[in-house]
Write a protein that holds these residues in place. Structure first.
Motif, short mmCIF file in Angstrom:
data_model
loop_
_atom_site.label_atom_id
_atom_site.label_comp_id
_atom_site.label_asym_id
_atom_site.label_seq_id
_atom_site.Cartn_x
_atom_site.Cartn_y
_atom_site.Cartn_z
N ASP A 33 0.83 -1.21 0.00
CA ASP A 33 0.00 0.00 0.00
C ASP A 33 0.86 1.26 0.00
OD1 ASP A 33 -2.18 -1.66 0.06
OD2 ASP A 33 -2.79 -1.15 2.11
N THR A 34 1.93 1.25 0.78
CA THR A 34 2.85 2.41 0.83
C THR A 34 3.41 2.69 -0.56
OG1 THR A 34 3.43 2.00 3.14
CG2 THR A 34 5.01 3.28 1.83
N CYS A 37 0.57 4.02 -2.91
CA CYS A 37 0.23 5.39 -2.53
C CYS A 37 1.35 6.36 -2.91
CB CYS A 37 -0.09 5.47 -1.04
SG CYS A 37 -1.63 4.65 -0.59
N TRP A 38 2.59 5.95 -2.75
CA TRP A 38 3.74 6.79 -3.14
C TRP A 38 3.69 7.07 -4.64
CZ3 TRP A 38 7.68 5.84 -6.64
CH2 TRP A 38 8.75 6.75 -6.63
N GLY A 41 -0.16 8.92 -5.40
CA GLY A 41 -0.65 10.05 -4.63
C GLY A 41 -1.96 9.77 -3.90
N TYR A 42 -2.48 8.55 -4.03
CA TYR A 42 -3.69 8.21 -3.29
C TYR A 42 -3.38 8.14 -1.80
CZ TYR A 42 -6.35 6.69 -7.43
OH TYR A 42 -7.04 6.65 -8.62
N SER A 43 -4.36 8.53 -0.98
CA SER A 43 -4.27 8.27 0.46
C SER A 43 -4.69 6.81 0.66
CB SER A 43 -5.23 9.19 1.22
OG SER A 43 -6.58 8.85 0.91
N GLN A 44 -4.44 6.30 1.85
CA GLN A 44 -4.84 4.92 2.15
C GLN A 44 -6.36 4.75 1.96
OE1 GLN A 44 -2.76 2.24 2.94
NE2 GLN A 44 -4.64 1.12 2.56
N LYS A 45 -7.12 5.72 2.42
CA LYS A 45 -8.58 5.64 2.29
C LYS A 45 -9.02 5.68 0.83
CE LYS A 45 -12.95 7.87 3.56
NZ LYS A 45 -13.57 7.17 2.46
N LYS A 46 -8.44 6.57 0.06
CA LYS A 46 -8.81 6.68 -1.36
C LYS A 46 -8.39 5.43 -2.13
CE LYS A 46 -10.72 10.76 -1.74
NZ LYS A 46 -12.11 10.91 -2.14
N HIS A 68 4.07 10.35 -8.66
CA HIS A 68 5.21 10.89 -7.93
C HIS A 68 6.25 11.50 -8.88
CE1 HIS A 68 8.52 11.23 -5.10
NE2 HIS A 68 7.61 11.10 -4.14
#
Length: 116
Positions: A33-34, A37-38, A41-46, A68
């Motif tokens: 997930d990290t 997301c990196w 640009g998504y947040s964990q929730k998105k 990124h």
């Protein structure tokens, strides 16, 4: 497999394979997930929202908040192609994600995977 077919694949269908690949090598879902997301640009929730909506890979990247800026530092071969030479920008983003998960599964340190 032609690009159009890949683009229409559900991100939710591909995501569990990334987790399985990482976990087989002693890595975690959180690390997967990290990385995603990196890259996007998504947040964990998105990210979870996109998985729940079963969005296509094409839309997953189209709706990504921001790819990124260090993405150009991702180089190497994945599935027989040099990621930095892939001309189709969407396929290149998909292969960037594949490459980063591959590096995770190969035991690379997160700092190096995230190009810090």
């Amino acid at each position: 497999m032609d690009n159009a077919r890949v683009f229409k694949m559900s991100f939710a269908g591909v995501y569990p394979h990334y987790i399985t690949k990482a976990e087989k090598k002693g890595r975690t879902k959180e690390e997967v997930d990290t990385i995603i997301c990196w890259l996007t640009g998504y947040s964990q929730k998105k990210l979870q929202d996109q998985i729940d909506k079963k969005i296509s890979l094409e839309n997953f990247f189209a709706e990504a908040p921001q790819i990124h800026p260090n993405v150009s530092k991702i180089t190497g071969v994945i599935c027989g192609y040099r990621v930095e030479e892939i001309e189709d920008t969407l396929m290149q983003k998909i292969r960037y994600m594949d490459k980063l998960i591959d590096e995770l599964a190969k035991g690379k340190a997160m700092e190096k995977i995230l190009r810090q």
